[in-house]
Design a protein around this motif. Sequence first.
Motif, short mmCIF file in Angstrom:
data_model
loop_
_atom_site.label_atom_id
_atom_site.label_comp_id
_atom_site.label_asym_id
_atom_site.label_seq_id
_atom_site.Cartn_x
_atom_site.Cartn_y
_atom_site.Cartn_z
N GLU A 242 -4.12 -1.75 -13.38
CA GLU A 242 -2.97 -1.46 -12.52
C GLU A 242 -2.20 -2.75 -12.30
O GLU A 242 -2.76 -3.85 -12.45
CB GLU A 242 -3.42 -0.91 -11.15
N CYS A 243 -0.94 -2.62 -11.94
CA CYS A 243 -0.12 -3.80 -11.63
C CYS A 243 0.90 -3.40 -10.57
O CYS A 243 1.37 -2.26 -10.56
CB CYS A 243 0.60 -4.28 -12.90
N PHE A 244 1.18 -4.33 -9.66
CA PHE A 244 2.26 -4.06 -8.69
C PHE A 244 2.87 -5.37 -8.22
O PHE A 244 2.29 -6.45 -8.42
CB PHE A 244 1.75 -3.21 -7.51
N LEU A 245 4.06 -5.26 -7.61
CA LEU A 245 4.77 -6.41 -7.05
C LEU A 245 4.80 -6.27 -5.55
O LEU A 245 4.83 -5.15 -5.02
CB LEU A 245 6.20 -6.46 -7.59
N THR A 246 4.81 -7.41 -4.84
CA THR A 246 4.90 -7.37 -3.37
C THR A 246 5.98 -8.30 -2.87
O THR A 246 6.16 -9.40 -3.38
CB THR A 246 3.58 -7.80 -2.69
N GLY A 247 6.71 -7.86 -1.85
CA GLY A 247 7.72 -8.70 -1.21
C GLY A 247 8.23 -8.01 0.04
O GLY A 247 8.04 -6.80 0.20
N THR A 248 8.87 -8.77 0.89
CA THR A 248 9.36 -8.22 2.14
C THR A 248 10.34 -7.07 1.89
O THR A 248 10.26 -6.02 2.53
CB THR A 248 10.03 -9.33 2.97
#
Length: 291
Positions: A242-248
């Motif tokens: 799996e892969c994901f991005l995180t940010g405000t």
Amino acid sequence: MGLTIYLDGRFVPEEEAVISVFDHGLLYGDGVFEGIRAYHGRVFRLKEHIDRLYDSAKAIALAIPISQEEMAEVVVETCRRNQIRDGYIRLVVTRGKGDLGLDPRKCLRPSVFCIADSIQLYPPEFYQKGMRVITVPTRRNVPEALNPRIKSLNYLNNILAKVEANLAGVPEAIMLTQEGYVAEATGDNVFIIRRGTLLTPPLHLGVLEGITRDAVMELARKMGMTVREAVFTRYDLFTADECFLTGTAAEIVPVIEIDGRSISGGQPGQLTQRLIEAFRELTKIEGEPIY
Ligand code: PXG
């Protein structure tokens, strides 16, 4: 809709919230900023954002003219004046007005401003269906030149990567370090999951210490996952479960394709979905009350 903006000690209508053409924030990108979210009438992780702002300022030898407590009050009061319950807040400190030379000693007083606006969410299909991304030729800034841990107003490195994503017709780009290790996206941190272990690049590679990144690592540990900061390559992206991005702004966005390789069967991964759910729950209970 006209917003009320905080600018250098005053709350003014947005038409009056103007910065000099001699401000070195504009002339040289000399300044620092934060992007902050409010959820359900509370400012999420305000202290962490203020701490990072002052750390970024310290790293560029910029003395912010108000205290951390005053800055926190600026953020909350700007939300109040704009009746924000759910919103996006931009807090900026520039080097201030100087002359046409780049010497910051010519800038007498830094400018501080704060904008609080109602939210413009990413399209819902990014969360439901996931996002296609590419890795780009533009490398992330070398920490010894301009450390990506500094959240500075100089975002050209990230913008160049975003242009490459735009030209390729995908919404986001993953940037590598000079050596070819995975660093971060243009405005988001990168995570992969491999055999149940959550991995994200360590700070020393030259990535922003994301506030969402920290929150996600905490949530994953609480869910019983093994969490490691690890150096990894494009190969590890391509072969991730799996892969994901995180940010405000983005929160947690599932990635379903990287450089044409399908990830987690071309749909958001199950652990990613559990983390998205846990993060939504966290934003319901945490934060500095506005009202
Ligand atoms: N890396 C970089 C380079 C960033 O700019 C993040 C990671 C995530 O950090 P937080 O603390 O937000 O979890 C950022 C965040 C946007 C936008 O429009 C995003 C950011 C800055 C400006 C705009 O998505 N930064």
